[in-house]
Design an enzyme around this catalytic site. Structure first.
Site, PDB file in Angstrom:
ATOM      1  N   ASP A  27       3.157   0.684   7.888  1.00 40.92           N
ATOM      2  CA  ASP A  27       4.094   1.460   7.053  1.00 40.92           C
ATOM      3  C   ASP A  27       3.791   2.954   6.903  1.00 40.92           C
ATOM      4  O   ASP A  27       2.638   3.317   6.659  1.00 40.92           O
ATOM      5  CB  ASP A  27       4.073   0.947   5.604  1.00 40.92           C
ATOM      6  N   GLN A  43      -0.267   3.349   6.725  1.00 45.96           N
ATOM      7  CA  GLN A  43      -1.204   2.234   6.749  1.00 45.96           C
ATOM      8  C   GLN A  43      -1.956   2.279   8.073  1.00 45.96           C
ATOM      9  O   GLN A  43      -1.350   2.207   9.146  1.00 45.96           O
ATOM     10  CB  GLN A  43      -0.432   0.905   6.619  1.00 45.96           C
ATOM     11  N   PHE A  82      -3.378  -0.210   0.170  1.00 48.08           N
ATOM     12  CA  PHE A  82      -2.093  -0.648   0.700  1.00 48.08           C
ATOM     13  C   PHE A  82      -1.030   0.426   0.443  1.00 48.08           C
ATOM     14  O   PHE A  82      -1.300   1.508  -0.043  1.00 48.08           O
ATOM     15  CB  PHE A  82      -1.703  -2.005   0.080  1.00 48.08           C
ATOM     16  N   ARG A 146       3.194  -5.101  -5.387  1.00 51.28           N
ATOM     17  CA  ARG A 146       2.746  -3.975  -4.559  1.00 51.28           C
ATOM     18  C   ARG A 146       3.833  -2.958  -4.190  1.00 51.28           C
ATOM     19  O   ARG A 146       4.999  -3.163  -4.426  1.00 51.28           O
ATOM     20  CB  ARG A 146       2.100  -4.475  -3.276  1.00 51.28           C
ATOM     21  N   ASP A 147       3.352  -1.891  -3.556  1.00 47.73           N
ATOM     22  CA  ASP A 147       4.143  -0.838  -2.919  1.00 47.73           C
ATOM     23  C   ASP A 147       4.886   0.047  -3.932  1.00 47.73           C
ATOM     24  O   ASP A 147       6.121   0.126  -3.941  1.00 47.73           O
ATOM     25  CB  ASP A 147       5.136  -1.440  -1.902  1.00 47.73           C
ATOM     26  N   GLU A 199       9.259  -6.433  -0.119  1.00 50.60           N
ATOM     27  CA  GLU A 199       8.215  -5.410  -0.034  1.00 50.60           C
ATOM     28  C   GLU A 199       8.861  -4.019  -0.036  1.00 50.60           C
ATOM     29  O   GLU A 199      10.053  -3.869   0.206  1.00 50.60           O
ATOM     30  CB  GLU A 199       7.414  -5.567   1.274  1.00 50.60           C
TER      31      GLU A 199
HETATM   32  C1  FRU Z   1       4.723  -3.906   4.427  1.00 52.00           C
HETATM   33  C2  FRU Z   1       3.380  -4.254   3.824  1.00 52.00           C
HETATM   34  C3  FRU Z   1       3.284  -3.818   2.383  1.00 52.00           C
HETATM   35  C4  FRU Z   1       1.813  -3.661   2.167  1.00 52.00           C
HETATM   36  C5  FRU Z   1       1.356  -3.127   3.504  1.00 52.00           C
HETATM   37  C6  FRU Z   1      -0.019  -3.593   3.912  1.00 52.00           C
HETATM   38  O1  FRU Z   1       4.710  -3.817   5.801  1.00 52.00           O
HETATM   39  O2  FRU Z   1       3.138  -5.646   3.947  1.00 52.00           O
HETATM   40  O3  FRU Z   1       3.904  -4.691   1.468  1.00 52.00           O
HETATM   41  O4  FRU Z   1       1.499  -2.774   1.123  1.00 52.00           O
HETATM   42  O5  FRU Z   1       2.298  -3.564   4.462  1.00 52.00           O
HETATM   43  O6  FRU Z   1      -0.435  -2.937   5.074  1.00 52.00           O
END
Ligand code: FRU
Length: 475
Positions: A27, A43, A82, A146-147, A199
Site C-alpha cells: 500500500d 508498506q 502498517f 487498522r489503516d 481495509e
Molecule cells: C492492505 C493492508 C492493510 C494493512 C497493510 C499491511 O493491503 O492489508 O490493511 O495495514 O496492508 O501491509
C-alpha cells in the site's frame, strides 16, 4: 537443421510507475504534499520480496512522475508499521512543532499478532526523519482495527480519522482537537460489498462541475472484489462532521484486478490526486518479478472528479497532466492497422470518436508469441482481456476478461491507455470507466493493432507516444 527461435525474455520493471529498487512493497501510505514536494510512503519490507517486518519506505517527487527513493522512514520496532496517513499540522495543534515550520504528523497502525492500534510519528524536517510518539493514541484492544486516514474537517474545526474494523465490515469515524485525544463519532457499515475484510478506508470531499459538494467514502476489501481477490468500492454522499450518509449505491472504483489500497494526497491545493498499489492480495506473492529482486508497483497518479451525467453523480479518474511531459515524438498509428512499439519504453495511446449506436473498437497488444492483451469498447462496455501464459501459471485468477459499463450517451468517446513493462491502465469516457491490470507478457510487447468496426475510420483520432523512462528505481 531447424533453428531454435531465440526466446526474448521480457523484464517487468516499469518505466513510468514507481517501484522501489529492491524487495517488497504494498500500500501507499502517508501521502502528503508539503513545500513543493510530494511524499510517497509505502508498506515496505527492505529485506525480502515477501510481506514481512513491515516498515514505511519513502520516495519524493516534485512532479508526481519522477520519484527518488529515500531511506526507510518508519522502522519496524516493537510492532510492525502498517498502513496509515500523514498530514501537515499547520497550526501545531499536536504541539509536536518547534520553530516556524509546521510538523508533519503520520498516523499509522502498530501491528502485533494480537493487537492493532493507532500510533503517531512526527517530522520536523520535511519528512526526512521521524520521531515516534510514545504509546498508541487509539487502542480498542482489538486484533483487527487498522489503516487510519486523518484529515482536517474545516466546518467543525477538528481532525477526523476514519479507521477500518475489517472483520465487522465497518469503518468508524473519530474526532480530535490535537491528533492525540480521539473520541468516537459514528460507524458506517456493513454495506455494499462485504465478501471479504474491509481495509484502507478514506473519506474526502470533491466538487462537481456545477460546484456541488460530494463526500466520497471508499473502502477496499479482500476477497470479494469484482473478480478474483481484492477490489475497491465507493459511495458518494454527505458528511455532517459526525455521520456519513450515502446518496448512491456502492460502486467499484476500478474494474480491473490490480488496483488496491488507494490513498489521496493530503494538503494538496486545488485538486485531489490518488495512487494505489498495482496488485491483488490473491496472487501478490506469486508475481514473476521475484527474479528481478523486486515485487510491487504503484499505479499512475490519477486526478479525481465527480461527473454528473444522465446516470447521476459518479467518480471519474484521469491520469495527472504531469505525465504529458514524458511524451516523445508521435509514432504513426494507422486506424485499422498496426504500429510498431519502441522496445524499452512505456507507451501512451489516446483514441477519440463520435458516438454511434453500434461500433466496436479493438486494440491488440502483441509480442513475438502472439496477442498478450486486448482492449475492446462497444457503446455499452469497456473490456480488457489478459490470456493465460507461462509467466503467470502460478498466479491463480490471473487470466480473464474484466468489464466496465460505460455511461449512457457520452458526448464523445475517448480511450486513454498506458502500457508499461508489466501493466495496462485503461480509462474510457473521461475516466468514468477504468480498468487497471498487471500484465506479464511472455515476450516483450512490440506491436499495437487498432481496428474499428461500425465507425468511419476518418472520424477516429489516434495519438500514440513512447514515454521517456523516469528517473525512478530502474537502474
Ligand atoms: C492492505 C493492508 C492493510 C494493512 C497493510 C499491511 O493491503 O492489508 O490493511 O495495514 O496492508 O501491509
Amino acid at each position: 537443421m531447424t533453428k531454435t527461435p531465440v526466446h526474448q525474455h521480457p523484464h517487468f520493471r516499469p518505466y513510468i510507475h514507481y517501484t522501489p529498487a529492491a524487495n517488497w512493497m504494498n500500500d501507499p501510505n502517508g501521502l502528503v504534499y508539503f513545500a513543493g514536494r510530494y511524499h510517497l510512503y509505502y508498506q515496505y519490507n527492505p529485506h525480502a520480496v515477501r510481506h514481512q517486518h513491515m516498515n514505511w519506505g519513502q520516495a519524493i517527487s516534485t512532479d508526481l512522475v519522477h520519484w527518488q527513493e529515500q531511506t526507510v522512514a518508519l522502522e519496524h520496532q516493537k510492532h510492525e508499521v502498517f498502513s496509515g496517513s500523514a498530514v501537515v499540522d499547520w497550526h501545531n495543534t499536536s504541539g509536536f512543532g518547534a520553530g516556524k515550520q509546521p510538523p508533519l504528523v503520520a498516523c499509522y497502525t502498530g501491528h502485533t499478532a494480537d493487537n492493532q492500534a493507532q500510533f503517531l510519528a512526527y517530522s520536523l524536517d520535511e519528512g526526512a526523519s521521524w520521531d515516534h510518539h510514545s504509546g498508541p493514541v487509539l487502542d480498542l484492544g482489538k486484533r483487527d482495527f487498522r489503516d487510519p486516514k486523518v484529515f482536517w474537517h474545516a466546518d467543525s474545526s477538528c481532525w477526523v480519522m476514519v479507521v477500518a474494523h475489517p472483520v465487522e465490515h465497518q469503518v468508524e469515524f473519530f474526532r480530535s482537537p490535537d491528533l492525540q485525544e480521539w473520541t468516537t463519532l459514528s460507524m458506517f457499515g456493513p454495506s455494499g460489498a462485504t465478501g471479504g475484510i474491509w481495509e484502507v478506508p478514506e473519506l474526502f470531499s470533491l466538487q462537481d462541475d456545477a460546484g456541488q459538494q460530494h463526500w466520497v467514502l471508499k473502502v477496499d476489501l479482500f476477497p470479494g472484489g469484482p473478480y478474483v481477490g481484492s477490489g475497491v468500492q465507493y459511495w458518494l454522499g454527505d458528511f455532517d462532521g459526525t455521520t456519513f450518509t450515502p446518496r448512491t449505491p456502492a460502486r467499484w472504483v476500478d474494474h480491473g484486478q490490480d488496483f488496491y489500497a488507494a490513498l489521496t494526497w493530503s494538503d494538496l491545493p486545488e485538486r485531489r490526486v490518488w495512487m494505489a498499489w498495482m496488485s491483488n492480495w490473491q496472487y501478490a506473492h506469486d508475481s514473476p518479478t521475484e527474479k528481478e529482486g523486486w515485487r510491487g508497483a504503484m499505479t499512475l497518479p490519477r486526478e479525481l472528479r465527480v461527473c454528473v451525467d444522465r446516470d447521476g453523480p459518479a467518480l471519474a479518474q484521469r491520469p495527472v497532466r504531469e505525465l504529458q511531459a514524458l511524451r516523445q515524438a508521435h509514432l504513426p498509428l494507422p486506424v485499422n492497422g498496426a504500429a510498431a512499439l519502441h522496445p524499452g519504453q512505456a507507451h501512451e495511446l489516446l483514441l477519440s470518436w463520435p458516438p454511434a449506436t453500434d461500433f466496436r473498437v479493438r486494440l491488440a497488444f502483441t509480442s513475438g508469441a502472439g496477442v498478450e492483451a486486448s482492449v475492446e469498447v462497444t457503446p455499452d462496455e469497456l473490456s480488457v482481456h489478459r490470456p493465460a501464459n507461462e509467466m503467470t501459471s502460478d498466479l491463480g485468477g490471473y487470466p480473464g476478461t474484466h468489464r466496465a459499463k460505460l455511461p449512457s450517451a457520452p458526448g464523445r468517446h475517448d480511450l486513454h491507455v498506458f502500457l508499461d513493462a508489466c501493466s495496462l491502465e485503461v480509462f474510457a469516457c473521461g475516466g468514468r470507466a477504468v480498468i487497471t491490470d498487471l500484465l506479464f507478457p511472455s515476450q516483450p510487447i512490440s506491436q499495437l493493432q487498432v481496428d474499428v468496426l461500425g465507425l468511419e475510420p476518418g472520424s477516429v483520432t489516434a495519438d500514440l507516444w513512447p514515454l521517456t523512462a523516469s528517473t525512478g528505481p530502474r537502474r
